[in-house]
Design a protein around this motif. Sequence first.
Motif, PDB file in Angstrom:
ATOM      1  N   VAL A   1       0.847  -1.189   0.000  1.00  0.00           N
ATOM      2  CA  VAL A   1       0.000   0.000   0.000  1.00  0.00           C
ATOM      3  C   VAL A   1       0.885   1.242   0.000  1.00  0.00           C
ATOM      4  CG1 VAL A   1      -1.933  -1.143   1.115  1.00  0.00           C
ATOM      5  CG2 VAL A   1      -0.160  -0.082   2.519  1.00  0.00           C
ATOM      6  N   SER A   2       0.340   2.358  -0.482  1.00  0.00           N
ATOM      7  CA  SER A   2       1.158   3.566  -0.638  1.00  0.00           C
ATOM      8  C   SER A   2       1.327   4.339   0.660  1.00  0.00           C
ATOM      9  CB  SER A   2       0.540   4.483  -1.698  1.00  0.00           C
ATOM     10  OG  SER A   2      -0.770   4.882  -1.319  1.00  0.00           O
ATOM     11  N   GLU A   3       0.430   4.136   1.616  1.00  0.00           N
ATOM     12  CA  GLU A   3       0.522   4.822   2.906  1.00  0.00           C
ATOM     13  C   GLU A   3       0.331   3.813   4.028  1.00  0.00           C
ATOM     14  OE1 GLU A   3      -1.030   9.350   2.204  1.00  0.00           O
ATOM     15  OE2 GLU A   3      -2.557   7.824   2.646  1.00  0.00           O
ATOM     16  N   GLY A   4       0.977   4.069   5.151  1.00  0.00           N
ATOM     17  CA  GLY A   4       0.821   3.168   6.279  1.00  0.00           C
ATOM     18  C   GLY A   4       1.541   3.665   7.506  1.00  0.00           C
ATOM     19  N   SER A   5       1.401   2.915   8.589  1.00  0.00           N
ATOM     20  CA  SER A   5       2.053   3.281   9.849  1.00  0.00           C
ATOM     21  C   SER A   5       3.043   2.212  10.309  1.00  0.00           C
ATOM     22  CB  SER A   5       1.001   3.494  10.940  1.00  0.00           C
ATOM     23  OG  SER A   5       0.231   2.316  11.139  1.00  0.00           O
ATOM     24  N   ARG A   6       3.066   1.073   9.633  1.00  0.00           N
ATOM     25  CA  ARG A   6       3.948  -0.033   9.985  1.00  0.00           C
ATOM     26  C   ARG A   6       4.586  -0.601   8.722  1.00  0.00           C
ATOM     27  NH1 ARG A   6       2.201   2.222  14.334  1.00  0.00           N
ATOM     28  NH2 ARG A   6       0.815   1.129  15.778  1.00  0.00           N
ATOM     29  N   ARG A   7       5.863  -0.941   8.792  1.00  0.00           N
ATOM     30  CA  ARG A   7       6.533  -1.634   7.688  1.00  0.00           C
ATOM     31  C   ARG A   7       6.633  -3.126   8.011  1.00  0.00           C
ATOM     32  NH1 ARG A   7       7.514   1.489   2.867  1.00  0.00           N
ATOM     33  NH2 ARG A   7       7.876   3.638   3.541  1.00  0.00           N
ATOM     34  N   VAL A   8       6.616  -3.922   6.981  1.00  0.00           N
ATOM     35  CA  VAL A   8       6.619  -5.379   7.136  1.00  0.00           C
ATOM     36  C   VAL A   8       8.041  -5.906   7.329  1.00  0.00           C
ATOM     37  CG1 VAL A   8       6.160  -7.560   5.933  1.00  0.00           C
ATOM     38  CG2 VAL A   8       4.515  -5.669   5.776  1.00  0.00           C
ATOM     39  N   TYR A   9       8.175  -6.916   8.152  1.00  0.00           N
ATOM     40  CA  TYR A   9       9.396  -7.725   8.155  1.00  0.00           C
ATOM     41  C   TYR A   9       8.990  -9.187   8.187  1.00  0.00           C
ATOM     42  CZ  TYR A   9       9.041  -8.133  13.322  1.00  0.00           C
ATOM     43  OH  TYR A   9       8.642  -8.386  14.615  1.00  0.00           O
ATOM     44  N   ARG A  10       9.845 -10.052   7.681  1.00  0.00           N
ATOM     45  CA  ARG A  10       9.477 -11.460   7.445  1.00  0.00           C
ATOM     46  C   ARG A  10      10.533 -12.419   7.995  1.00  0.00           C
ATOM     47  NH1 ARG A  10       5.632 -13.721   4.242  1.00  0.00           N
ATOM     48  NH2 ARG A  10       4.235 -12.243   3.227  1.00  0.00           N
ATOM     49  N   GLY A  11      10.116 -13.662   8.200  1.00  0.00           N
ATOM     50  CA  GLY A  11      11.042 -14.761   8.447  1.00  0.00           C
ATOM     51  C   GLY A  11      11.253 -15.192   9.874  1.00  0.00           C
TER      52      GLY A  11
ATOM     53  N   VAL B   1       7.638   4.318  -7.292  1.00  0.00           N
ATOM     54  CA  VAL B   1       6.657   3.995  -6.254  1.00  0.00           C
ATOM     55  C   VAL B   1       6.861   4.965  -5.102  1.00  0.00           C
ATOM     56  CG1 VAL B   1       5.884   2.279  -4.582  1.00  0.00           C
ATOM     57  CG2 VAL B   1       6.553   1.554  -6.870  1.00  0.00           C
ATOM     58  N   SER B   2       5.834   5.744  -4.803  1.00  0.00           N
ATOM     59  CA  SER B   2       5.917   6.732  -3.716  1.00  0.00           C
ATOM     60  C   SER B   2       5.136   6.240  -2.509  1.00  0.00           C
ATOM     61  CB  SER B   2       5.364   8.083  -4.181  1.00  0.00           C
ATOM     62  OG  SER B   2       6.145   8.602  -5.239  1.00  0.00           O
ATOM     63  N   THR B   3       5.760   6.295  -1.352  1.00  0.00           N
ATOM     64  CA  THR B   3       5.095   5.876  -0.120  1.00  0.00           C
ATOM     65  C   THR B   3       5.197   6.980   0.919  1.00  0.00           C
ATOM     66  OG1 THR B   3       7.078   4.844   0.852  1.00  0.00           O
ATOM     67  CG2 THR B   3       5.697   3.464  -0.574  1.00  0.00           C
ATOM     68  N   ARG B   4       4.234   7.008   1.808  1.00  0.00           N
ATOM     69  CA  ARG B   4       4.231   8.045   2.849  1.00  0.00           C
ATOM     70  C   ARG B   4       3.744   7.448   4.165  1.00  0.00           C
ATOM     71  NH1 ARG B   4       5.107  13.230   3.415  1.00  0.00           N
ATOM     72  NH2 ARG B   4       3.956  14.481   4.940  1.00  0.00           N
ATOM     73  N   GLU B   5       4.453   7.800   5.226  1.00  0.00           N
ATOM     74  CA  GLU B   5       4.098   7.313   6.550  1.00  0.00           C
ATOM     75  C   GLU B   5       2.918   8.100   7.104  1.00  0.00           C
ATOM     76  OE1 GLU B   5       6.219   6.469  10.887  1.00  0.00           O
ATOM     77  OE2 GLU B   5       6.998   8.062   9.590  1.00  0.00           O
ATOM     78  N   ILE B   6       1.943   7.378   7.623  1.00  0.00           N
ATOM     79  CA  ILE B   6       0.834   8.004   8.327  1.00  0.00           C
ATOM     80  C   ILE B   6       1.222   8.094   9.793  1.00  0.00           C
ATOM     81  CG2 ILE B   6      -1.590   7.799   8.995  1.00  0.00           C
ATOM     82  CD1 ILE B   6      -2.028   6.137   6.463  1.00  0.00           C
ATOM     83  N   VAL B   7       1.397   9.302  10.266  1.00  0.00           N
ATOM     84  CA  VAL B   7       1.797   9.504  11.659  1.00  0.00           C
ATOM     85  C   VAL B   7       0.591   9.998  12.439  1.00  0.00           C
ATOM     86  CG1 VAL B   7       3.330  10.723  13.240  1.00  0.00           C
ATOM     87  CG2 VAL B   7       4.155  10.046  10.981  1.00  0.00           C
ATOM     88  N   ALA B   8       0.195   9.222  13.422  1.00  0.00           N
ATOM     89  CA  ALA B   8      -0.964   9.606  14.220  1.00  0.00           C
ATOM     90  C   ALA B   8      -0.652  10.853  15.029  1.00  0.00           C
ATOM     91  CB  ALA B   8      -1.357   8.466  15.148  1.00  0.00           C
ATOM     92  N   GLY B   9      -1.571  11.807  14.995  1.00  0.00           N
ATOM     93  CA  GLY B   9      -1.395  13.019  15.789  1.00  0.00           C
ATOM     94  C   GLY B   9      -1.686  12.742  17.247  1.00  0.00           C
ATOM     95  N   LYS B  10      -1.101  13.509  18.090  1.00  0.00           N
ATOM     96  CA  LYS B  10      -1.337  13.338  19.519  1.00  0.00           C
ATOM     97  C   LYS B  10      -2.800  13.557  19.860  1.00  0.00           C
ATOM     98  CE  LYS B  10       2.376  12.511  22.131  1.00  0.00           C
ATOM     99  NZ  LYS B  10       2.391  11.560  23.246  1.00  0.00           N
TER     100      LYS B  10
END
Length: 473
Positions: free
Chosen positions: A246-256, A299-308
């Motif tokens: 997905v192009s936006e998110g708050s978590r990056r995947v890691y595997r294995g 491919v452009s991605t952007r972090e969604i940072v939750a506001g306080k």
Amino acid sequence: MKKFAAFIFTLLGTLNMVNAESYPAPGENFVLIKGGSFIMGSPAAEDWRSNDESQHSVTLASFYMAKYEVTQKEWREITGKNPSNFTGDKLPVESVTWLEAVEFCNALSKKNGRTPAYTVTDGGRSVSWNRSANGFRLPTEAEWEYAARAGTRTPFYSRKVPGANDVNFYGHYPYQIEQNYFHDAVLETRPGTYRAKTVDVGSFAPNPNGLYDIYGNVGEWCFDYYGDYSASAGFSGGSSTNPSGVSEGSRRVYRGGGWNDFGKNLRSAYRAALPQGNRAYNVGLRLVCNADDSVRGIVSTREIVAGKNSASGKGKSLIVFYSWSGNTRGVAKEIARQTGFDIIELELVKPYSTDYNTVLDQAQNDQHKQARPVLKTKIAREKWAEYDTIILGYPNWWASIPMPIATLLESYDFTGKTIMPFCSHGGGRFGQSLTAISKLAPKAILTEGLSVHYSGGSSLSKDVEKWLNKVKR
């Protein structure tokens, strides 16, 4: 409209595949993973699968993948630093953030005369990927699973469930031990050694693609933001072509999976996730690079940072925890002593047994079916809204959170709140509990946590103080 957009992405990403420019192999420590199609995800009948592993067809272009996880020597030669929890030149580097991994890829590319794959802007919130660049990069989630499976559709690439002689993981707990804990003789793969640390890369036999430690040792960062497969770029009609997440998110995947993971979390389809700025002692990286320029575009991605959450305007903090044996309760009370924060212990309408052997069965059964035990403890919504920070405590049960914590995470709004996790454990530290929290509270800010061995002993006070200072609370 969504299907049309996915079609356009796929079309643009696969144009000019004929007469594509081939790239030179990056060295003897890389293997060519030939492109093709496979079924990504796990079937509904796969034991210990998660709901985010829905099966779908994926087609990938060829790529090169490193035989080994990046070592500490390799990391230090490029960055001049070694952040790892365990130290040794041939050990995999760990405790690196996703952003640091991306910067490492770019620096290594420049050193080797290759075109960097990534452009990082806005303090790391925006990261774009030049898909035709010949530089080193992180694998996509699909590339990682394709390479790990090596043509198989079973939970692991091997017919036999991997054990402690095959993989560096929490060897006491091979796949399916949970429901067979008291009669493990029925298991094909029995409990084995738990090394409780990383080992030199290449210590075990490779998978059929020639990749070492694809399971265990350290989890491996992927490019993708965590999200539903059907929302991924390149997804159309139940299949994907060269997906990039997905192009936006708050978590990056890691595997294995890593050295402290249970067998169930080594499966080829298992998806773990953390904020891209967080580091963990069981997460490192493995490099890939393009075999040609058949997949193009940016491919452009952007972090969604939750506001306080500013509902209270007071920045109040709450310690909320679940404890069975009392170890977590002791840690919570020490945090309260040092901070003066409000503290609430979670109680259940139907408490677990006080007998150790019985509660082992109850806990794993609840986790296996993803039960949500009813909480006796109730927190008024208006009271909950006053807290900006939730200091969340629990025992590490079966390498994850106890299900009462899952009930809490789904019962209250964590949007914009900061979660500071702490856990008591018997040797596995956080296991995959941080991933569980990340998935259940994706709109919360997750800080680095504190893991305490059993009750913490004489160092508890100093460990708590150090952690609180580190996360600046």
